[in-house]
Structure formats: structure tokens, C-alpha cells
Design a protein around this motif. Structure first.
Motif, mmCIF file in Angstrom:
data_model
loop_
_atom_site.group_PDB
_atom_site.id
_atom_site.type_symbol
_atom_site.label_atom_id
_atom_site.label_comp_id
_atom_site.label_asym_id
_atom_site.label_seq_id
_atom_site.Cartn_x
_atom_site.Cartn_y
_atom_site.Cartn_z
ATOM 1 N N ALA A 146 0.874 -1.104 0.089
ATOM 2 C CA ALA A 146 -0.004 0.023 0.013
ATOM 3 C C ALA A 146 0.843 1.174 0.045
ATOM 4 C CB ALA A 146 -0.843 0.028 1.170
ATOM 5 N N ALA A 147 0.484 2.433 -0.731
ATOM 6 C CA ALA A 147 1.229 3.182 -1.095
ATOM 7 C C ALA A 147 0.796 4.514 -0.127
ATOM 8 C CB ALA A 147 1.309 4.043 -2.335
ATOM 9 N N PRO A 148 1.699 5.192 0.899
ATOM 10 C CA PRO A 148 1.095 6.155 1.693
ATOM 11 C C PRO A 148 0.607 7.134 1.059
ATOM 12 C CG PRO A 148 3.726 6.372 1.540
ATOM 13 C CD PRO A 148 3.113 5.061 0.781
ATOM 14 N N TYR A 149 -0.369 7.855 1.689
ATOM 15 C CA TYR A 149 -1.033 9.228 0.988
ATOM 16 C C TYR A 149 -0.098 10.110 0.895
ATOM 17 C CZ TYR A 149 -5.580 7.013 1.210
ATOM 18 O OH TYR A 149 -6.527 6.372 1.093
ATOM 19 N N THR A 150 -0.092 10.862 -0.096
ATOM 20 C CA THR A 150 0.843 12.182 -0.256
ATOM 21 C C THR A 150 0.130 13.452 -0.631
ATOM 22 O OG1 THR A 150 1.098 11.600 -2.607
ATOM 23 C CG2 THR A 150 2.611 10.843 -1.249
ATOM 24 N N ASP A 151 0.634 14.503 -0.401
ATOM 25 C CA ASP A 151 -0.124 15.892 -0.430
ATOM 26 C C ASP A 151 -0.218 16.061 -1.968
ATOM 27 O OD1 ASP A 151 -0.839 18.597 0.662
ATOM 28 O OD2 ASP A 151 0.555 19.172 -0.679
ATOM 29 N N SER A 152 -1.060 16.951 -2.252
ATOM 30 C CA SER A 152 -1.342 17.292 -3.696
ATOM 31 C C SER A 152 -1.870 18.985 -3.383
ATOM 32 C CB SER A 152 -2.386 16.593 -4.575
ATOM 33 O OG SER A 152 -2.548 16.874 -5.724
ATOM 34 N N SER A 153 -1.628 19.559 -4.820
ATOM 35 C CA SER A 153 -1.898 20.748 -4.521
ATOM 36 C C SER A 153 -2.938 21.343 -5.920
ATOM 37 C CB SER A 153 -0.862 21.653 -4.458
ATOM 38 O OG SER A 153 0.087 21.587 -5.736
ATOM 39 N N THR A 154 -3.504 22.635 -5.786
ATOM 40 C CA THR A 154 -3.930 23.135 -6.884
ATOM 41 C C THR A 154 -3.896 24.356 -6.867
ATOM 42 O OG1 THR A 154 -6.058 23.482 -8.203
ATOM 43 C CG2 THR A 154 -6.328 23.308 -5.656
ATOM 44 N N THR A 155 -3.546 25.235 -7.911
ATOM 45 C CA THR A 155 -3.124 26.326 -8.169
ATOM 46 C C THR A 155 -4.093 27.550 -8.985
ATOM 47 O OG1 THR A 155 -0.720 26.134 -7.867
ATOM 48 C CG2 THR A 155 -1.143 27.985 -8.651
ATOM 49 N N GLY A 156 -4.422 28.355 -8.403
ATOM 50 C CA GLY A 156 -5.578 29.250 -9.157
ATOM 51 C C GLY A 156 -4.914 30.279 -10.098
ATOM 52 N N THR A 157 -5.729 31.062 -10.812
ATOM 53 C CA THR A 157 -5.008 32.149 -11.681
ATOM 54 C C THR A 157 -4.631 33.245 -10.962
ATOM 55 O OG1 THR A 157 -7.285 32.745 -12.227
ATOM 56 C CG2 THR A 157 -6.537 31.095 -13.563
ATOM 57 N N ASN A 204 -11.474 41.567 -6.086
ATOM 58 C CA ASN A 204 -12.271 42.472 -6.951
ATOM 59 C C ASN A 204 -13.908 42.053 -7.056
ATOM 60 O OD1 ASN A 204 -11.487 44.301 -9.127
ATOM 61 N ND2 ASN A 204 -9.963 42.463 -9.656
ATOM 62 N N ALA A 205 -14.411 41.145 -6.031
ATOM 63 C CA ALA A 205 -15.597 40.976 -6.053
ATOM 64 C C ALA A 205 -16.037 40.590 -4.383
ATOM 65 C CB ALA A 205 -16.302 39.777 -6.811
ATOM 66 N N ASN A 206 -16.737 41.341 -3.740
ATOM 67 C CA ASN A 206 -16.655 41.178 -2.415
ATOM 68 C C ASN A 206 -17.315 39.791 -1.670
ATOM 69 O OD1 ASN A 206 -15.357 43.591 -2.169
ATOM 70 N ND2 ASN A 206 -17.019 44.667 -1.749
ATOM 71 N N PHE A 207 -16.867 39.075 -0.631
ATOM 72 C CA PHE A 207 -17.989 38.267 -0.041
ATOM 73 C C PHE A 207 -18.565 39.294 0.927
ATOM 74 C CE2 PHE A 207 -14.387 35.411 -0.973
ATOM 75 C CZ PHE A 207 -15.115 34.119 -1.437
ATOM 76 N N PHE A 247 -15.516 33.936 -5.143
ATOM 77 C CA PHE A 247 -14.547 32.937 -5.233
ATOM 78 C C PHE A 247 -13.525 32.962 -6.297
ATOM 79 C CE2 PHE A 247 -13.068 28.310 -4.856
ATOM 80 C CZ PHE A 247 -12.489 28.276 -3.516
ATOM 81 N N ALA A 248 -14.365 33.260 -7.503
ATOM 82 C CA ALA A 248 -13.550 33.483 -8.668
ATOM 83 C C ALA A 248 -12.437 34.471 -8.691
ATOM 84 C CB ALA A 248 -14.470 33.481 -9.802
ATOM 85 N N GLY A 292 -16.515 28.677 -8.682
ATOM 86 C CA GLY A 292 -16.952 28.474 -7.227
ATOM 87 C C GLY A 292 -16.416 27.356 -6.581
ATOM 88 N N LYS A 293 -15.341 26.593 -7.135
ATOM 89 C CA LYS A 293 -14.864 25.304 -6.642
ATOM 90 C C LYS A 293 -13.277 25.181 -6.861
ATOM 91 C CE LYS A 293 -16.015 22.519 -10.598
ATOM 92 N NZ LYS A 293 -16.728 21.196 -10.900
ATOM 93 N N ALA A 294 -12.522 24.400 -5.964
ATOM 94 C CA ALA A 294 -11.391 24.117 -6.181
ATOM 95 C C ALA A 294 -11.178 22.633 -5.603
ATOM 96 C CB ALA A 294 -10.446 25.218 -5.520
ATOM 97 N N THR A 295 -10.367 22.010 -6.460
ATOM 98 C CA THR A 295 -10.313 20.379 -6.022
ATOM 99 C C THR A 295 -8.684 20.195 -6.172
ATOM 100 O OG1 THR A 295 -10.676 19.647 -8.057
ATOM 101 C CG2 THR A 295 -12.697 19.719 -6.505
ATOM 102 N N ALA A 296 -8.210 19.254 -5.341
ATOM 103 C CA ALA A 296 -6.923 18.483 -5.336
ATOM 104 C C ALA A 296 -7.002 17.182 -4.980
ATOM 105 C CB ALA A 296 -6.018 19.317 -4.620
ATOM 106 N N THR A 297 -6.552 16.148 -5.669
ATOM 107 C CA THR A 297 -6.615 14.583 -5.326
ATOM 108 C C THR A 297 -5.132 14.456 -4.816
ATOM 109 O OG1 THR A 297 -8.307 14.445 -6.970
ATOM 110 C CG2 THR A 297 -7.304 12.598 -6.114
ATOM 111 N N ARG A 298 -5.335 13.924 -3.383
ATOM 112 C CA ARG A 298 -4.027 13.473 -2.848
ATOM 113 C C ARG A 298 -3.753 12.217 -3.510
ATOM 114 N NH1 ARG A 298 -6.305 10.296 2.702
ATOM 115 N NH2 ARG A 298 -8.292 9.367 1.598
ATOM 116 N N GLY A 299 -2.221 11.807 -3.519
ATOM 117 C CA GLY A 299 -1.507 10.816 -4.092
ATOM 118 C C GLY A 299 -1.487 9.604 -3.303
ATOM 119 N N GLY A 300 -1.175 8.520 -3.845
ATOM 120 C CA GLY A 300 -1.154 7.413 -2.949
ATOM 121 C C GLY A 300 -2.222 6.725 -2.416
#
Length: 602
Positions: free
Chosen positions: A212-223, A251-254, A329-330, A337-345
Motif C-alpha cells: 500500500a502506498a502512503p498518502y501524499t499531499d497534492s495541490s491546486t493553483t488558481g489563476t 475584485n468581488a466582495n464576500f 471565489f473566482a 466557485g470550486k477548487a479540488t486537489a486529489t491526494r496521491g498514494g
């Protein structure tokens, strides 16, 4: 000899001319006979024994001169069983001595012919237009080699070809170095790889026994995003999540009441006094990132640089962030309105199987490797499908190698925990040159059962360099060859002649099987063969016995024409007629001289 000798000589000349005329007549009559060999005429002088000073021209006799070694033109024909010999040689044939109950009884005497207009009769024999039956040597269907060396009369009944189980599959393919799977994302390293962690617990599709491979961190980068300041500059950690025009805010308020959901945990915006899972609308980007990281538990802090935010999944779960305010969020660099990153392993120990519940995930993370129809021992067909999944990539850095796993479909209708795909349980690794390292020549599918049909243990042969890994613009597996050796049962429906001198059976199951090798004989004294009816010959002491193995080549769907040249025969006809007339003139002159002699006596 004198005057009466001249008369006798002239009569001999007439006989020789008549003999030549008969040969010319026969040649012209057979100018359209398949593979006919013309007979030329040789004239021999007959000189009586006399003294040296009294030698005579003598008489003449005629003999035949064969042209068995002179080939006629080979012309194409529309009948598949017609054949011609290009070069030396004769077809070995026999002719029935009698018939019993409609079946031929052969006399056992071999004859030889160049006449190749053979056709299959109702009893399954190949018979030419003169009634001669073709001889050959049967082919062993197992080895594909002739079974013996003695020619025998060939007979092809409506034989039943038994089914043959698939025992080997020849496979050649190129695997795209970067497979464009449904889940790939060129901005995320390793996203093209199969992820064991996304499969059901206890069903890791990797090679059986893979740790079994250990889980590893993953990332996602916005514009990159800019603030409302004047002039506008890229966002920083201090940029507020809401603000007036000209301020350092996104540029757009919460606004109060907006939410951001991180892995199921809801962060709610309030006007002020935020506690727990709340955020003040006036908080900055750094505060938001800290809140997100506290929920994911990532060991690598999310960050912002040059106006672009990078979020980390951590190892506890895949990252999934959505917001009720997609516009705001954009403004952080994440559209929709969303961001995803799938961990490895992740995943359990490799089981080498994909169950029905994981079928969709498997298809999304693998690419098609082609399909072939295979057959079980009874000839039942089954669609054998292959898929390739990349399990590791050298692009991930040190300790990583381009590695693939090959799967075949077990049950296309698998549901729940039923096995749908089976790993062949071998890691295919590739070097930087695109070749397998180490090379794998073949792999056996042990006790393969596909859709309930047992295929035994067929072998997939890759050969030398049969599977490679090079770049492919389409990101697919380019299958260059996928061919198996099994087939269903079939009935003989026709026969034909191949270019290598074999009779080929064409069966209803689409198979073409070599049935027999045609026997072609040569002779040391070809022109001393004895001619018999139907363009056939018999061996003589002068011709020598038949020799096999040194003949010319057989040309299928063709016939050899007669070697008679009508223009030449007409020329010989004119010369023969003139010689004949001249001999009659000698007789007339001799008769006149005899009459003169008798008149003297009166």
C-alpha cells in the motif's frame, strides 16, 4: 543403285515429307490445347556403304523431335484451382483404370503433365480437362509441414475443421508516455496515473502484492488575480476579502451569509466578531488560507504568490472546496466557485482486480488497449478486451519510473464486488528510450475466464520491442497488432492454389488452411518422355525416373498455353509441300528415263 535406286530414294523422300506433314498437322490442330508440346521433325540421311570415289547422297528417313522443355505462355485464368508451372517440371497425375460404384479405381501408374486445368469434381478430386487426377503430399495441420514425401492422389471432401482454442495472442502497441485519461490534468503532476486510493477498500487494482502506498499531499493553483487598488496590483496575503473601490481588496466582495465549504466543513462569513468556523467579511486572504489549512490538516501551508493562490490537500483527504458566492471565489483565482486537489498514494495491498463498484473509476483512470475475439476449446467466441493503466511516472522525480499495468476484462456486467477486470500482475517498466526495461517477451493469462467462458491459459506474445512508450498526441494506446490463433469449427467450401505450390482450403469460418503440397516432377531426359493421350507423358528408360524438389514455381489461377506457333507451322508447311513436290518430280523423271531405256531395247 542406279536409276532404280533414285526411284527408291524419291519414295523415301515422299514418306519423310508425309511424316513431317502429319506432325505439322497435329501441331496446328493442337495450337489451342492447354500446355500442348509441339512435335518437330528431324530428317536423317541414309548413306549406303560404297567406295570412297563412289559415295552417294543416299536416301532419307524422318524422326520426331520433342519440345517438352519449351514452355508455352502463362496466361491468367478466373478459376482458383487452375495452375501453371513457370519453369521446369510436370504435375504428377494418375488416371483411373476403372470405376467401382461410381468411384475411381486407380492403376497406381504415375503419369506426368503440364496441363493444369484442374477442377474439383463431385467426389473431391482435382481432375484436369483430360481426365487426369492430381497427386500431391498431404499437409500435417499441426506442424504445417508435408506428411511424407510420396505423392498420392489428392482428395478433398467437405471436411469438418475442428475448433481450435486460443493459445497465443500476438500483441504490438505503443503506450502514450502521457495518457490522456478522463481524470488527467496537465497542471497536476501524476494526475494521469491510476490512484489506488480512489478504489474500494481491499480492492487495490495494482499488481498482486504491491505494498500500500502512503498518502501524499497534492495541490491546486488558481489563476493570477488583481485587487481594487489604484493602480491595480496582484493580490497578496493582506488583500481583504471585501472592500470599497480603490482599496486593497479582492475584485468581488464576500458578504455576510456567504459560505465556503471545505471537505464538508462550512465556513460562514459574518459582518464582525467571527468565532469558530466563521470569517469576518473584512478578513484577508491569509486568514482564509489558515482556516482552510486548519480543516484539511495539511503539513504544507497553502500560500499566495504573485496574485496566484496554491491550496494543499494534505494527506487526510482529497481537497474539495466550494462557495455559495462563485463570483467572489473566482476573484481568488478559482472559476466556477470550486477548487479540488486529489491526494496521491493510498489504497490497500495490491489485489490485481477491479470490482464492479470501481468500474467507472477504473475506466476514468486507464486507456483502451484494444480487443480481440478469442475462442474456447469448443470454438465459442468471446470478446477479450485490454486496458492499460499507468501506475508511476519518472516525471515525479527521483525514485520514480515509468510503469504500466495491463488488464483484461473478466466480466463486462460485473456489479458490487464481482471482478470486472483482472490485472495480468506484471509491472511493465520503460526507460527513457521508450523501450521496456527489463524487456518482457510474453505473459500468460493463467486460468483466464472471460464472461463465463474458460480460455485456459493463453499466452500474450510481445516479442522483441513489441510494446513501447513514446509520446502520442492523442494520449492513446496505438495498437499495431493484436492477433490470436484460435477459431471456431468450419466446413470446407472451396480450394485454391497458393503461390508456394500448395492447395489451400477455404472454410466457412474464414480460415484458409494448407491442405496439400502439389508434387512437381522433373527428369534428366525430359525430351525422352513417352507421349500419351491428353497431354500426358510416361517415364522411359531414356528419360530416367521422376525427380522431386527441383522444379519451377507454380502459378495459381493460370494456365500454360500450347507452345505451337502457327506462323512457324505454316512456314514449315510450305517448305514441306515444296520438298514433297520435288520428290514427285524425281519419280516422274525417273519413270521417263526408264521408258527411254525400254524404247532402246525395242
Amino acid at each position: 543403285m542406279g536409276i532404280f535406286g533414285a526411284l527408291t530414294t524419291a519414295v523415301g523422300g515422299l514418306r519423310a515429307g508425309s511424316y513431317a506433314l502429319e506432325n505439322i498437322s497435329g501441331n496446328i490442330a493442337n495450337s489451342q490445347t492447354t500446355a500442348f508440346k509441339r512435335i518437330d521433325t528431324s530428317f536423317l540421311d541414309l548413306v549406303p556403304q560404297t567406295a570412297l570415289t563412289a559415295q552417294l547422297a543416299g536416301g532419307v528417313t524422318a524422326q520426331s523431335r520433342s519440345t517438352n522443355t519449351v514452355q508455352g505462355d502463362v496466361q491468367s485464368a478466373s478459376v482458383a484451382t487452375f495452375m501453371a508451372i513457370n519453369g521446369n517440371g510436370f504435375f504428377a497425375v494418375q488416371k483411373p483404370g476403372s470405376f467401382s460404384d461410381g468411384s475411381p479405381v486407380f492403376d497406381g501408374v504415375d503419369r506426368y503433365t503440364r496441363r493444369g486445368d484442374f477442377q474439383l469434381n463431385k467426389d473431391g478430386y482435382l481432375v484436369n480437362g483430360a481426365g487426369y487426377y492430381l497427386e500431391g503430399v498431404p499437409i500435417d495441420p499441426t506442424t504445417g509441414n508435408p506428411s511424407g514425401s510420396s505423392p498420392q492422389v489428392l482428395r478433398f471432401k467437405n471436411d469438418f475443421l475442428p475448433a481450435q482454442q486460443t493459445t497465443k495472442i500476438d500483441y504490438r502497441a505503443n503506450l502514450a508516455s502521457y495518457p490522456l485519461t478522463t481524470k488527467h490534468d496537465t497542471s497536476v503532476p501524476g494526475s494521469e496515473l491510476i490512484r489506488p486510493g480512489s478504489f474500494s477498500s481491499g480492492y487495490n487494482p495494482l499488481v498482486l502484492g504491491t505494498p500500500a502506498a502512503p498518502y501524499t499531499d497534492s495541490s491546486t493553483t488558481g489563476t493570477v488575480q488583481n485587487n481594487k487598488a489604484t493602480p491595480s496590483v496582484p493580490n497578496t496575503g493582506n488583500t481583504a476579502l471585501s472592500g470599497v473601490a480603490g482599496s486593497d481588496s479582492i475584485n468581488a466582495n464576500f458578504v455576510a451569509g456567504d459560505t465556503i465549504t471545505v471537505n464538508g466543513t462550512v465556513l460562514t462569513f459574518v459582518a464582525s466578531g467571527a468565532t469558530g468556523n466563521q470569517l469576518n467579511v473584512t478578513d484577508d486572504i491569509s486568514t482564509l488560507l489558515q482556516k482552510i489549512d486548519s480543516i484539511t490538516g495539511t503539513g504544507t501551508a497553502s500560500s499566495i504568490s504573485g496574485g496566484s493562490i496554491t491550496l494543499h490537500s494534505g494527506t487526510s483527504a482529497d481537497l474539495s472546496i466550494t462557495s455559495s458566492n462563485s463570483t467572489a471565489f473566482a476573484a481568488l483565482g478559482f472559476a466556477g466557485g470550486k477548487a479540488t486537489a486529489t491526494r496521491g498514494g493510498g489504497g490497500t495491498v495490491g489485489t490485481g482486480q477491479v470490482i464492479g463498484n470501481d468500474n467507472s473509476a477504473f475506466l476514468d483512470q486507464s486507456v483502451s488497449g484494444g480487443a480481440v475475439t478469442a475462442y474456447d476449446v469448443s470454438g465459442a467466441p468471446v470478446n477479450l478486451q485490454f486496458r492499460w493503466a499507468k501506475t508511476d511516472s519518472s516525471s515525479l522525480g527521483a525514485g520514480h519510473t515509468d510503469t504500466w499495468n495491463l488488464f483484461y476484462q473478466v466480466n463486462p456486467n460485473a456489479t458490487g464486488t464481482q471482478v470486472g477486470w483482472q490485472n495480468v500482475n506484471i509491472n511493465f517498466t520503460f526507460g527513457s528510450n521508450g523501450q521496456m526495461s527489463p524487456p518482457i517477451a510474453s505473459v500468460t493469462l493463467n486460468n483466464a475466464v472471460v464472461n463465463g467462458v474458460s480460455l485456459g491459459s493463453p499466452v500474450i506474445n510481445f516479442g522483441s520491442g513489441g510494446v513501447t512508450q513514446f509520446a502520442d498526441a492523442n494520449g492513446n494506446v496505438q495498437v499495431n497488432q493484436i492477433q490470436q490463433d484460435g477459431f471456431p469449427a468450419g466446413q470446407l467450401q472451396s480450394v485454391s492454389v497458393s503461390t508456394n505450390g500448395r492447395i489451400v482450403g477455404n472454410y466457412t469460418n474464414g480460415r484458409n488452411i494448407d491442405l496439400a503440397e502439389i508434387s512437381v516432377a522433373t527428369f534428366n531426359g525430359t525430351n525422352f518422355l513417352k507421349r500419351i493421350d491428353g497431354g500426358a507423358f510416361e517415364a522411359t528408360d531414356e528419360s530416367g525416373a521422376a525427380l522431386f524438389g527441383k522444379a519451377g514455381t507454380i502459378v495459381g489461377s493460370s494456365l500454360e498455353s500450347s507452345n505451337t506457333d502457327i506462323a512457324d507451322e505454316f512456314t514449315k508447311l510450305i517448305v514441306t509441300q515444296q520438298a514433297y513436290s520435288a520428290n514427285t518430280k524425281v519419280i516422274t523423271t525417273t519413270n521417263s528415263m526408264v521408258q527411254d531405256l525400254l524404247n532402246v531395247m525395242r
